[in-house]
Design an enzyme around this catalytic site. Structure first.
Site, PDB file in Angstrom:
ATOM      1  N   GLY A 379       1.008  -1.381  -0.343  1.00  0.00           N
ATOM      2  CA  GLY A 379       0.113   0.343  -0.233  1.00  0.00           C
ATOM      3  C   GLY A 379       1.062   1.166   0.087  1.00  0.00           C
ATOM      4  O   GLY A 379       2.136   1.161  -0.524  1.00  0.00           O
ATOM      5  N   HIS A 404      -2.203  -5.682  -7.272  1.00  0.00           N
ATOM      6  CA  HIS A 404      -0.473  -5.212  -7.038  1.00  0.00           C
ATOM      7  C   HIS A 404      -0.226  -3.756  -6.331  1.00  0.00           C
ATOM      8  O   HIS A 404       1.233  -3.851  -5.885  1.00  0.00           O
ATOM      9  CB  HIS A 404       0.226  -5.355  -8.737  1.00  0.00           C
ATOM     10  CG  HIS A 404       0.440  -3.403  -9.213  1.00  0.00           C
ATOM     11  ND1 HIS A 404      -0.588  -3.129  -9.170  1.00  0.00           N
ATOM     12  CD2 HIS A 404       1.678  -3.035  -9.211  1.00  0.00           C
ATOM     13  CE1 HIS A 404      -0.501  -1.553  -9.594  1.00  0.00           C
ATOM     14  NE2 HIS A 404       1.095  -1.710  -9.608  1.00  0.00           N
ATOM     15  N   LYS A 480      12.856   6.026   1.532  1.00  0.00           N
ATOM     16  CA  LYS A 480      11.703   6.352   0.397  1.00  0.00           C
ATOM     17  C   LYS A 480      13.205   6.528  -0.849  1.00  0.00           C
ATOM     18  O   LYS A 480      13.771   7.780  -0.360  1.00  0.00           O
ATOM     19  CB  LYS A 480      11.335   7.198   0.188  1.00  0.00           C
ATOM     20  CG  LYS A 480       9.566   6.780   0.511  1.00  0.00           C
ATOM     21  CD  LYS A 480       8.741   6.276  -0.731  1.00  0.00           C
ATOM     22  CE  LYS A 480       8.123   6.394  -1.307  1.00  0.00           C
ATOM     23  NZ  LYS A 480       7.336   5.010  -2.027  1.00  0.00           N
TER      24      LYS A 480
END
Lengths: 481, 142
Positions: A379, A404, A480
Site C-alpha cells: 500500500g 498489485h 523512500k
C-alpha cells in the site's frame, strides 16, 4: 460518455461491452465495487477496451481494482493472447520490467525493534542507495552483468548473498529461463551497470513493518507470520536497465506493427505476433531485465539482513529473516491455462497485476503447494500492505492474477499542492511511522492521500475470490527514494 | 521559447513552445531537466553532444529526449542549456538532429532531487504548429 454504458455483472465485477470501442474482439471485465467504481477514469476504461482489439486476445481484457490510466495498457491490466494468432506487447509489461515485491519475515516483535528503529533505518538508508541520481554500491566486474542477465537472483546467491532457500521462495526461482543477453542493447547495459542494489525513486520503497492483523491463522502459520511480528518489504524493479529495454523495443515494435499490418487504436500498444522474431527478441531481453530485477531485490535483501544483524546484534538464526515470497507485477509470461476445457499455452501480460496461482499448481514450490502462492500487495507509506494467497477462482477467471497495489488517485502536482505548508514527515512520525527519504518532493508526492485506500482494493479481490486475505502489515519505518 | 509542466495522474509532462520547431525542441529538453532538478543550481561545466533520428517529428522528439534520459540515468549528466546545432526535417516527416547540451555532473549534495524519469513516452504526444508557434506535449513515465 461512458461509465453509464458499462454493465455491472455483480458486486465486484463490471463488464465493458465489446461495442465500447470499434474492433473489440472480446469484452472487458474490470474488478470494482460500487465505491471504487466512482473513481474509474474514462481513459482507463478506454484502455481496457483498446486492449480487447488486439489480435488473438482470449476471453476478455481484464483489469484489477487498482486500475488507473497507463500507457497503452491500463495499470492493473491483465490480458492473455493465443500462441498461434496472438501478440506480445512491451506496453503490456511497462517500462519497469519485473517491478515487484519481496517480503521477509523475522523472529522479532515490533516492541523489541522499536528502541533501535531509528538507528536501523539510518543504516538501511545509508547502505541501500535510493533517490534520483543514486548509484548502487556494487560495482560489477567485467562480464558480471552477463551473469546477472542470465541467472538473476541465482547470480547473487553464487556471490554469497542469501541461499537456495531464498530462490525457492521467489517467483520463477528468481531466474527466468530464456533470457537472451544478446538482445539487450549497449545502452541498457550502460544504464544497468551501476544500479544493481539500488531502490530507485517514485513509489519504490523499503519498509520495516509490523503484522497487525491476521485473517487466516493457519495460513499465516504456514507463511511464518504472527501478530506483532516485524517484517520487511522491498518494492523495486529492474531500474534503468529495464526502462531502456522497454524504450528500445517500443521502437522495434513500431516497425513490427507496420511490417505485419497490425491495426492499433493507440501507438503505445505496439506489438508483434507471438511467433515473430521481434516478439522472441523482446521476450529474450525482457527476461534478462526480469533477472536483473530479481538480482536487484536479492542484493537489497542481503544488505537488509546485514543491517538487522549489526544493529540488533543478533545472528541469522536468532533473527530468522527468511523470505516469505517475491512476486513480479510487471511481466509477460508464456503459461499453460485452460481455455474451454482445453490446455493452451498463452502469452499472459500482467501490467501492475500480480500472479496468484492456486494450491496444487505445479509451478509452486513444495512449501506452498498446499496453501497456494503468497501474493504481496504493497500500500502507500502511511496505511498498510497485505499478504494474500492465490486461488482456483483466479486461475479460472483472470489467468491466475490479482491486484498489485493501491493505485494513484491524485496527480503528483495535486499531491504537492495539498502538501504545501504541511510536514508529511512529521505527520507520519505522529502516527508512529519513521521515514527516511532522499527527496522531500518524493515524500509529498507519495503521501497517503495520493493513493486509493489499499484496504478497499484488497476487499474487492478477496470478495471476488481472486485471492484470500492472510495478514495486514503496517509500516513502522520507511526508506523512500 | 518556454515550457510549463503538465499535470497527469501518476506521471508528469511538459508543454513546450517555440517560434521554430528547433526552439520548441530545446524548450522541451530544458523542461524535462527542470523536472529532474532545480535548474538554478546547475552549472554549465561540461558539454555533451547528442544526436537522434526519427520517422516523424513526434518520433524524433521522443528519441531525442530518451537520449538525454540515457545520459542522465547512466552517467549522471544533467543539462541546463540545450543548443540544437542541426535539425533536418524531410517532407516525409523523417527527421534528424544534433545538439550540444551544456550542464554538469549531478551531485545530490548540491542538486535537489526531483522526479526520476524512466522514459519519454508516445502517450498524449503532440507536435503542432499553430499561428506560427510550435507547441509540443510530451509525457514522461515516472
Amino acid at each position: 460518455m461512458a461509465v453509464q454504458t458499462l454493465k455491472r455483472i455483480d458486486e465486484f465485477r463490471i463488464e465493458v461491452p465489446d461495442t465500447y470501442v470499434q474492433g473489440m474482439k472480446v469484452p472487458g471485465v474490470i474488478y470494482l465495487d460500487a465505491a471504487l467504481g466512482e473513481g474509474l477514469e474514462e481513459r482507463a476504461i478506454r484502455q481496457v477496451a483498446n486492449v480487447a482489439t488486439l489480435p488473438g486476445i482470449i476471453k476478455a481484457s481484464l483489469a484489477m481494482p487498482d486500475i488507473h490510466m497507463g500507457y497503452g495498457f491500463a495499470i492493473g491490466g491483465v490480458a492473455a493472447f493465443g500462441q498461434e494468432d496472438g501478440i506480445i506487447s512491451p506496453g503490456g509489461v511497462g517500462y519497469d520490467i519485473n517491478c515487484g515485491v519481496r517480503l521477509l519475515r523475522s523472529n522479532l516483535r515490533a516492541d523489541e525493534v522499536a528502541p533501535r528503529l531509528r538507528e536501523l533505518l539510518g543504516v538501511l538508508y545509508e547502505d541501500i542507495p535510493s533517490g534520483v541520481g543514486s548509484k548502487g554500491k556494487l560495482r560489477l566486474e567485467p562480464g558480471e552483468l552477463e551473469k546477472v542477465m542470465s541467472l538473476g537472483a541465482r547470480w547473487a546467491v553464487s556471490k554469497g548473498m542469501g541461499s537456495a532457500a531464498d530462490l525457492e521462495r521467489t517467483e520463477s526461482g528468481g531466474s527466468m529461463e530464456g533470457a537472451d543477453p544478446s538482445q539487450v542493447s549497449v545502452r541498457a547495459r550502460e544504464r544497468g551497470h551501476s544500479q544493481i542494489g539500488s531502490l530507485g525513486s517514485g513509489n519504490h520503497f523499503l519498509e520495516v513493518q509490523k503484522v497487525d492483523e491476521i485473517y487466516d491463522e493457519q495460513a499465516a502459520g504456514k507463511l511464518g507470520l504472527f501478530r506483532g511480528q516485524v517484517t520487511v518489504m522491498i518494492h523495486t524493479g529492474s531500474r534503468g536497465f529495464g526502462h531502456q529495454v522497454c524504450t528500445d523495443f517500443l521502437e522495434v515494435m513500431e516497425r513490427a506493427v507496420r511490417k505485419y499490418g497490425i491495426a492499433l487504436p493507440d501507438r503505445e500498444l505496439a506489438c508483434a505476433p507471438v511467433n515473430s522474431k521481434e516478439a522472441r527478441d523482446y521476450l529474450g531481453a525482457m527476461r534478462a531485465a526480469a533477472n536483473y530485477a530479481w538480482a536487484n531485490r536479492h542484493v537489497i535483501m542481503h544488505w537488509t539482513r546485514d543491517a538487522f544483524m549489526s544493529v540488533m546484534g543478533m545472528g541469522p538464526k536468532d533473527l530468522g529473516m527468511m523470505m516469505v515470497y517475491d512476486v513480479a507485477h510487471n511481466m509477460a509470461k508464456m503459461e499453460e491455462h485452460m481455455v474451454d476445457g482445453k490446455k493452451m499455452m498463452l502469452a499472459v501480460h500482467r501490467k501492475g497485476a500480480t500472479r496468484a496461482f492456486p494450491p496444487g499448481h505445479p509451478e509452486l514450490p513444495a512449501l506452498y503447494r498446499e496453501t497456494g502462492q503468497p501474493v504481496l500487495v504493497p500500500g502507500d507509506m502511511g496505511r498498510a500492505s497485505f499478504v494474500l494467497l492465490g486461488s482456483q477462482r483466479a486461475m479460472e477467471e483472470t489467468w491466475g492474477s490479482t491486484c498489485h497495489g493501491a493505485g494513484r488517485v491524485l496527480s503528483r502536482h495535486e499531491a504537492l499542492r495539498r502538501a504545501k505548508g504541511r510536514s508529511i514527515y512529521r505527520e507520519l512520525e505522529d502516527r508512529g511511522i519513521i521515514v527516511m527519504s532522499a527527496g522531500k518532493q518524493t515524500l509529498a508526492e507519495e503521501m497517503s492521500e495520493a493513493y486509493k485506500d489499499i484496504s478497499s482494493v484488497v476487499e474487492v479481490v478477496h470478495g471476488a475470490g481472486l485471492s484470500a486475505k492472510v495478514a495486514r502489515l503496517l509500516p513502522i519505518g520507511v526508506v523512500k527514494g | 521559447m518556454s515550457y510549463e509542466t503538465l499535470d497527469i495522474s501518476g506521471d508528469a509532462g511538459i508543454r513546450a513552445m517555440g517560434g521554430s520547431i528547433r526552439e520548441a525542441f530545446e524548450a522541451a529538453a530544458t523542461g524535462m531537466y527542470s523536472l529532474i532538478t532545480d535548474l538554478g543550481c546547475v552549472r554549465e561545466d561540461r558539454t555533451i553532444e547528442v544526436s537522434a533520428a526519427g520517422e516523424s517529428p513526434e518520433g524524433l522528439l521522443v528519441r531525442f529526449l530518451n537520449e538525454l534520459v540515457f545520459h542522465f540515468d547512466a552517467y549522471g549528466f544533467v543539462g541546463k542549456r540545450v543548443d540544437i546545432k542541426q535539425l533536418e526535417m524531410e517532407n516525409t516527416g523523417r527527421g534528424r538532429l544534433k545538439a550540444d547540451v551544456h550542464g554538469e555532473q549531478f551531485d545530490p549534495a548540491r542538486h535537489s532531487r526531483g522526479l526520476l524519469i524512466k522514459a519519454a513516452t508516445y502517450h498524449g504526444l503532440l507536435v503542432e504548429k499553430k499561428d506560427g508557434l510550435w507547441s509540443l506535449d510530451v509525457i514522461f513515465d515516472i
